[in-house]
Design a protein around this motif. Structure first.
Motif, PDB file in Angstrom:
ATOM      1  N   PHE A 161      15.537  -5.387  -7.831  1.00 13.85           N
ATOM      2  CA  PHE A 161      15.520  -6.799  -8.184  1.00 13.85           C
ATOM      3  C   PHE A 161      15.578  -6.956  -9.696  1.00 13.85           C
ATOM      4  CE2 PHE A 161      13.295  -6.179  -4.196  1.00 13.85           C
ATOM      5  CZ  PHE A 161      13.896  -7.128  -3.378  1.00 13.85           C
ATOM      6  N   THR A 162      16.007  -8.130 -10.148  1.00 10.70           N
ATOM      7  CA  THR A 162      16.018  -8.391 -11.585  1.00 10.70           C
ATOM      8  C   THR A 162      14.577  -8.345 -12.097  1.00 10.70           C
ATOM      9  OG1 THR A 162      16.027 -10.755 -11.056  1.00 10.70           O
ATOM     10  CG2 THR A 162      18.125  -9.764 -11.632  1.00 10.70           C
ATOM     11  N   GLY A 163      14.397  -7.754 -13.249  1.00 11.13           N
ATOM     12  CA  GLY A 163      13.061  -7.544 -13.813  1.00 11.13           C
ATOM     13  C   GLY A 163      13.008  -6.160 -14.426  1.00 11.13           C
ATOM     14  N   THR A 164      11.860  -5.774 -14.901  1.00 14.77           N
ATOM     15  CA  THR A 164      11.722  -4.454 -15.530  1.00 14.77           C
ATOM     16  C   THR A 164      11.597  -3.364 -14.472  1.00 14.77           C
ATOM     17  OG1 THR A 164       9.315  -4.571 -15.619  1.00 14.77           O
ATOM     18  CG2 THR A 164      10.523  -5.520 -17.478  1.00 14.77           C
ATOM     19  N   ILE A 165      11.719  -2.112 -14.923  1.00 14.98           N
ATOM     20  CA  ILE A 165      11.546  -0.969 -14.021  1.00 14.98           C
ATOM     21  C   ILE A 165      10.130  -0.975 -13.458  1.00 14.98           C
ATOM     22  CG2 ILE A 165      11.361   1.559 -13.957  1.00 14.98           C
ATOM     23  CD1 ILE A 165      13.779   1.659 -15.820  1.00 14.98           C
ATOM     24  N   ALA A 166       9.149  -1.235 -14.308  1.00 18.87           N
ATOM     25  CA  ALA A 166       7.749  -1.266 -13.859  1.00 18.87           C
ATOM     26  C   ALA A 166       7.540  -2.337 -12.799  1.00 18.87           C
ATOM     27  CB  ALA A 166       6.825  -1.506 -15.046  1.00 18.87           C
ATOM     28  N   TYR A 193       6.660  -3.656  -7.065  1.00 19.81           N
ATOM     29  CA  TYR A 193       7.023  -4.443  -5.880  1.00 19.81           C
ATOM     30  C   TYR A 193       6.369  -3.851  -4.627  1.00 19.81           C
ATOM     31  CZ  TYR A 193      10.031  -7.892  -3.593  1.00 19.81           C
ATOM     32  OH  TYR A 193      10.497  -8.989  -2.907  1.00 19.81           O
ATOM     33  N   GLY A 194       6.111  -2.535  -4.683  1.00 19.33           N
ATOM     34  CA  GLY A 194       5.435  -1.873  -3.569  1.00 19.33           C
ATOM     35  C   GLY A 194       3.934  -2.109  -3.568  1.00 19.33           C
ATOM     36  N   LYS A 195       3.361  -2.324  -4.749  1.00 16.67           N
ATOM     37  CA  LYS A 195       1.921  -2.590  -4.869  1.00 16.67           C
ATOM     38  C   LYS A 195       1.714  -3.448  -6.118  1.00 16.67           C
ATOM     39  CE  LYS A 195      -2.582  -0.246  -5.318  1.00 16.67           C
ATOM     40  NZ  LYS A 195      -3.245   1.060  -5.561  1.00 16.67           N
ATOM     41  N   GLU A 196       1.445  -4.719  -5.867  1.00 16.60           N
ATOM     42  CA  GLU A 196       1.432  -5.707  -6.947  1.00 16.60           C
ATOM     43  C   GLU A 196       0.428  -5.381  -8.047  1.00 16.60           C
ATOM     44  OE1 GLU A 196       1.347 -10.594  -7.357  1.00 16.60           O
ATOM     45  OE2 GLU A 196       1.063  -9.624  -5.408  1.00 16.60           O
ATOM     46  N   ASN A 197      -0.732  -4.849  -7.662  1.00 13.94           N
ATOM     47  CA  ASN A 197      -1.799  -4.594  -8.642  1.00 13.94           C
ATOM     48  C   ASN A 197      -1.846  -3.138  -9.096  1.00 13.94           C
ATOM     49  OD1 ASN A 197      -2.633  -3.544  -6.241  1.00 13.94           O
ATOM     50  ND2 ASN A 197      -4.719  -4.368  -6.313  1.00 13.94           N
ATOM     51  N   ALA A 198      -0.729  -2.431  -8.941  1.00 12.79           N
ATOM     52  CA  ALA A 198      -0.696  -1.015  -9.359  1.00 12.79           C
ATOM     53  C   ALA A 198      -0.903  -0.900 -10.871  1.00 12.79           C
ATOM     54  CB  ALA A 198       0.644  -0.396  -8.967  1.00 12.79           C
ATOM     55  N   THR A 199      -1.690   0.074 -11.276  1.00 17.45           N
ATOM     56  CA  THR A 199      -1.948   0.301 -12.705  1.00 17.45           C
ATOM     57  C   THR A 199      -0.753   1.002 -13.335  1.00 17.45           C
ATOM     58  OG1 THR A 199      -2.948   2.467 -12.305  1.00 17.45           O
ATOM     59  CG2 THR A 199      -4.423   0.524 -12.245  1.00 17.45           C
TER      60      THR A 199
END
Length: 575
Positions: free
Chosen positions: A419-424, A429-435
């Protein structure tokens, strides 16, 4: 169309306010000709300047009030219509998001985009028109008739001829216009489809020198839509000149016969002037109604298409969800599963039974079109089985909520979608709150760290639409990182490693083995080298399981597997 108006409920008080404002505006406009008549018949005839100034000031007051009411009503109606459009777009999007893949295929992506944008805009525009005119136009028409009759009943007989004629023409044009407007929306779908295919498939089109062919396809779809639009606009364009012709002829008739009645002393000059104003108000209200009839047919066609989206019941219905036992985390079972696509003559999967547990790697291999991807798409419940059952943690997936089911799964599709956006952001996208650490770890396991580090902004680098600024293998590794960051109980890889070179493939699988040691892993693969080390290999043939076992076992027992192996590996490698 009226079915969609139920979504105006949140704007009830605003609609009531608009109706009241338009009612008062119509009353003010209807009173103005009477005041003008009084100025002429009393003020001018008697030479009473004070009366003229007093009634003139009253006219100015009513005119100002009318303008104020109209401005306020126009503002509120625009606000209501845009609010309705916003809510309808949200409803359509939410409904589409709940569709199974069957419903997507049934309506089509291009059509869904048109319905969410153009169709809702058509409805929005007609709602503005209806709010502004559905009260004022009838009141102006009926009120004008009453006031005209009160001024001179005999002269009002002109309307007996004029009004049925106008109503008949409006009805005739509307009946012929509705089918054309419906056809226009379908042809707009077709144009969007051709445009979308032309833009998304530009590399293939250029590679095969098919630019002229695609230009011809687009030109045909564009011309088809244009021809229909011209036809319907020609039809609708006849309405306004006809209305103006009737209006002008009516004015001539009123002046002619009114002049005769004034000459015979049956009517005063002021009354004739007021009558003429009321006639103009009646005609103008009919013009407003005719404009509504021009817009309503297209909005009606659009409303039918929007209702089709909203009324389409998703084939896959969400369940309340059943609590799973802790000792079966990640267990996947297929029990006599049979599945076929709508309209297919034969099932794509027949009597599939196997189980895959935590800590195991289950690979699925077979020729093209044997149902490998379809099989794993049944686990996250993208489709529902015809018979048999798919169980996760001992529970039929149809008895689990889709959200809780999919929360257990890290899914990597055959075609990597970014999706458009950064690599991070794509990995998160798989885990919204991933560190940040979790994002980097997932990228490292997916063998993506190296090429991400080479990019100018690293994990902050922006992805182009569809990930067009990275290679196929890089997209695939980012898609794998997105799945790994979830720390899921079940990982599904749908021919994920085909875009990777052998070296990267081997390194990735070695890293995956450590990361997914307590998870259930199912992978579809074309390469024998990818599946050789799997705990269980399922060999598919003609929608059925030809055999199942380890690499060494299948070399001894399964002819299909031996043929696949011999076509890919040298004799030394097989040994």
């Amino acid at each position: 169309m009226f079915k969609l108006l139920r979504y105006l409920k949140p704007f009830t008080w605003s609609v009531v306010a608009v109706l009241m404002l338009l009612f008062f505006q119509a009353i003010a406009d209807l009173y103005l000709p009477t005041l003008m008549s009084d100025i002429v018949d009393i003020g001018i005839v008697k030479g009473d300047t004070q009366y003229i100034l007093r009634v003139g000031a009253l006219m100015l007051l009513f005119a100002a009030a009318s303008a104020l009411f109209l401005v306020a009503a126009s503002f509120l109606s625009a606000k209501i219509a845009t609010g309705l459009g916003r809510n309808l777009r949200s409803l359509v999007f939410s409904r589409v998001e709940s569709y199974s893949l069957h419903e997507f295929n049934r309506i089509g992506t291009a059509s869904l985009i048109t319905r969410t944008t153009n169709d809702i805009t058509q409805v929005q525009q007609v709602v503005v028109m209806m709010l502004r005119m559905m009260v004022s136009a009838p009141i102006m028409c009926i009120g004008g008739l009453i006031m005209a009759v009160s001024k001179d009943a005999e002269l009002s007989l002109i309307f007996v001829l004029v009004l049925p004629l106008l109503a008949g023409v409006i009805l005739l044009i509307t009946r012929r216009g509705v089918p054309l407007f419906r056809a226009m929306q379908v042809k707009l779908d077709k144009l969007n489809l051709v445009l979308r295919e032309g833009l998304t498939g530009i590399r293939v089109i250029r590679a095969f020198n098919r630019l002229e062919h695609e230009k011809k396809r687009f030109s045909e779809a564009n011309s088809d839509l244009t021809d229909t639009a011209i036809k319907v606009n020609k039809l609708m364009a006849t309405l306004m000149p006809f209305m103006m012709l009737v209006m002008n002829l009516s004015t001539i008739a009123i002046v002619w016969f009114g002049g005769l009645r004034v000459d015979h002393g049956d009517m005063q000059v002021g009354d004739m002037m007021a009558f003429l104003q009321y006639a103009m108000q009646i005609m103008f209200s009919l013009v407003m109604i005719s404009m509504m009839f021009i817009m309503i047919p297209r909005a009606e066609a659009s409303a039918v298409r929007i209702n089709e989206v909203l009324d389409l019941v998703p084939e896959i219905k969400d369940a309340a969800g059943i609590e799973q036992t802790q000792d079966k985390r990640g267990l996947v079972e297929f029990r006599n599963v049979t599945f076929s696509y709508p309209g297919a003559e034969q099932p794509v999967l027949s009597n599939i039974s196997f189980s895959a547990g935590p800590g195991e790697v289950t690979a699925i291999i077979g020729g093209t079109g044997v149902g490998k991807s379809t099989l794993i798409n049944l686990i996250p419940r993208f489709y529902d089985v015809d018979s048999g059952s798919v169980l996760v943690d001992g529970v039929d997936v149809r008895e689990m909520s889709q959200e809780s089911l999919r929360a257990k799964i890290g899914f990597v599709p055959q075609k990597a979608v970014l999706f458009t956006g950064t690599i991070a952001e794509n990995i998160r996208y798989g885990k919204e709150n991933a560190t940040d650490e979790e994002v980097k770890q997932a990228a490292a396991i997916a063998q993506a760290s190296e090429f991400v580090a080479d990019m100018q902004d690293g994990f902050g680098a922006v992805m182009a639409q569809g990930g067009a600024n990275v290679s196929g293998g890089q997209k695939q590794r980012l898609a794998i990182a997105r799945a790994l960051v979830r720390k899921a109980e079940i990982y599904i890889f749908d021919d994920t490693f085909s875009a990777l070179d052998f070296k990267t493939d081997a390194k990735l699988r070695a890293a995956l083995k450590k990361e997914t040691i307590n998870a259930t892993v199912l992978m579809v693969a074309q390469r024998v080298s990818t599946v050789m080390d799997a705990d269980r290999i399922i060999v598919m043939e003609d929608g059925k399981i030809a055999d199942m076992g380890s690499h060494k076992e299948l070399l001894k027992t399964c002819q299909v597997y031996r043929e696949i192996v011999s076509s890919q590996l040298a004799e030394e490698e097989i040994a």
